[in-house]
Design a protein around this motif. Sequence first.
Motif, PDB file in Angstrom:
ATOM      1  N   LYS A 104       0.962  -1.244  -0.036  1.00  0.00           N
ATOM      2  CA  LYS A 104      -0.085  -0.080  -0.039  1.00  0.00           C
ATOM      3  C   LYS A 104       0.570   1.213   0.042  1.00  0.00           C
ATOM      4  O   LYS A 104       0.284   2.512   0.086  1.00  0.00           O
ATOM      5  N   GLY A 105       2.405   0.985  -0.075  1.00  0.00           N
ATOM      6  CA  GLY A 105       3.229   2.036   0.120  1.00  0.00           C
ATOM      7  C   GLY A 105       3.148   2.642   1.400  1.00  0.00           C
ATOM      8  O   GLY A 105       3.707   3.749   1.662  1.00  0.00           O
ATOM      9  N   ILE A 106       2.986   2.118   2.525  1.00  0.00           N
ATOM     10  CA  ILE A 106       3.236   2.114   3.818  1.00  0.00           C
ATOM     11  C   ILE A 106       4.509   1.575   4.368  1.00  0.00           C
ATOM     12  O   ILE A 106       4.472   0.461   4.150  1.00  0.00           O
ATOM     13  N   HIS A 107       5.445   2.507   4.800  1.00  0.00           N
ATOM     14  CA  HIS A 107       6.744   1.958   4.886  1.00  0.00           C
ATOM     15  C   HIS A 107       7.161   1.603   6.344  1.00  0.00           C
ATOM     16  O   HIS A 107       8.370   1.371   7.083  1.00  0.00           O
ATOM     17  N   LYS A 108       6.153   1.724   7.153  1.00  0.00           N
ATOM     18  CA  LYS A 108       6.225   1.472   9.072  1.00  0.00           C
ATOM     19  C   LYS A 108       5.134   0.315   9.266  1.00  0.00           C
ATOM     20  O   LYS A 108       3.990   0.563   8.607  1.00  0.00           O
ATOM     21  N   ILE A 109       5.447  -0.340  10.298  1.00  0.00           N
ATOM     22  CA  ILE A 109       4.494  -1.059  10.899  1.00  0.00           C
ATOM     23  C   ILE A 109       4.676  -0.849  12.414  1.00  0.00           C
ATOM     24  O   ILE A 109       5.489  -0.325  12.753  1.00  0.00           O
ATOM     25  N   TYR A 110       3.511  -1.193  12.936  1.00  0.00           N
ATOM     26  CA  TYR A 110       3.410  -0.722  14.661  1.00  0.00           C
ATOM     27  C   TYR A 110       2.975  -1.889  15.280  1.00  0.00           C
ATOM     28  O   TYR A 110       2.081  -2.830  14.863  1.00  0.00           O
ATOM     29  N   LEU A 111       3.563  -2.037  16.477  1.00  0.00           N
ATOM     30  CA  LEU A 111       3.361  -3.111  17.244  1.00  0.00           C
ATOM     31  C   LEU A 111       1.719  -3.308  17.774  1.00  0.00           C
ATOM     32  O   LEU A 111       1.081  -4.333  17.983  1.00  0.00           O
ATOM     33  N   SER A 112       1.178  -1.830  17.788  1.00  0.00           N
ATOM     34  CA  SER A 112      -0.221  -1.985  17.926  1.00  0.00           C
ATOM     35  C   SER A 112      -1.236  -2.608  17.181  1.00  0.00           C
ATOM     36  O   SER A 112      -2.211  -2.816  17.141  1.00  0.00           O
ATOM     37  N   GLU A 113      -0.537  -2.971  15.880  1.00  0.00           N
ATOM     38  CA  GLU A 113      -1.309  -3.464  14.856  1.00  0.00           C
ATOM     39  C   GLU A 113      -1.630  -5.082  15.200  1.00  0.00           C
ATOM     40  O   GLU A 113      -2.328  -5.788  14.491  1.00  0.00           O
ATOM     41  N   ILE A 114      -0.582  -5.756  16.175  1.00  0.00           N
ATOM     42  CA  ILE A 114      -0.819  -6.982  16.373  1.00  0.00           C
ATOM     43  C   ILE A 114      -2.180  -7.361  17.221  1.00  0.00           C
ATOM     44  O   ILE A 114      -2.538  -6.829  18.113  1.00  0.00           O
ATOM     45  N   ASN A 115      -2.961  -8.056  16.672  1.00  0.00           N
ATOM     46  CA  ASN A 115      -4.196  -8.664  17.379  1.00  0.00           C
ATOM     47  C   ASN A 115      -4.075  -9.644  18.304  1.00  0.00           C
ATOM     48  O   ASN A 115      -3.351 -10.765  17.812  1.00  0.00           O
ATOM     49  N   TYR A 116      -4.560  -9.508  19.380  1.00  0.00           N
ATOM     50  CA  TYR A 116      -4.316 -10.486  20.563  1.00  0.00           C
ATOM     51  C   TYR A 116      -4.946 -11.739  20.284  1.00  0.00           C
ATOM     52  O   TYR A 116      -4.259 -12.950  20.319  1.00  0.00           O
ATOM     53  N   GLU A 117      -6.204 -11.607  19.618  1.00  0.00           N
ATOM     54  CA  GLU A 117      -6.785 -12.914  19.496  1.00  0.00           C
ATOM     55  C   GLU A 117      -6.197 -13.982  18.275  1.00  0.00           C
ATOM     56  O   GLU A 117      -6.221 -15.099  18.293  1.00  0.00           O
ATOM     57  N   GLU A 118      -5.779 -13.083  17.200  1.00  0.00           N
ATOM     58  CA  GLU A 118      -4.769 -13.791  16.189  1.00  0.00           C
ATOM     59  C   GLU A 118      -3.572 -14.488  16.837  1.00  0.00           C
ATOM     60  O   GLU A 118      -3.196 -15.490  16.481  1.00  0.00           O
ATOM     61  N   PHE A 119      -3.010 -13.683  17.710  1.00  0.00           N
ATOM     62  CA  PHE A 119      -1.718 -14.313  18.482  1.00  0.00           C
ATOM     63  C   PHE A 119      -2.131 -15.388  19.259  1.00  0.00           C
ATOM     64  O   PHE A 119      -1.392 -16.405  19.122  1.00  0.00           O
TER      65      PHE A 119
END
Length: 115
Positions: free
Chosen positions: A75-90
Motif C-alpha cells: 500500500k506504500g506504507i513503510h512502517k509497521i506498528y506493534l499496536s497492529e498485532i491482534n491479540y486473538e490472532e496471536f
Amino acid sequence: MKAEEIFKRGLKYWPTEIDVSDGKEVIETNGFLSNNLSSTWNEAEENANKNEWDEIAIWIIFGLLHISARVNFKKGIHKIYLSEINYEEFKIKLFDALQYEGYELMLSEYLKNNN
C-alpha cells in the motif's frame, strides 16, 4: 502461563514502530523481505534470555509483523506498528505453534492455564 501474559511478555522485546522501507517483494517465493524487520527480530530473540515462552511469543509476533509489513508495503506504507498485532490472532497462532513435536509440556501447561 496465561495467553495474555505470554502476549505481553513477547511484546516487550519489540519497538513500538519498525521502518520497513528497505523491504522488497520476493517474486520467486511470493514473499517479502525487510532486513530491518529481520534485524529487529534477531535483537528481540537475543534479549529473550532463553525463556521458551518469550521465544515462542517473539516468533509469533514476528510472523504477524511480517504479514503486516507485507500488506503495508504493498500500500506504500513503510512502517509497521506493534499496536497492529491482534491479540486473538496471536492466541490462535500460539495454540497452533504448541501443536508441534517438542512442545508437549508447554502445550499441557498452556491448556491447564487457559481453559
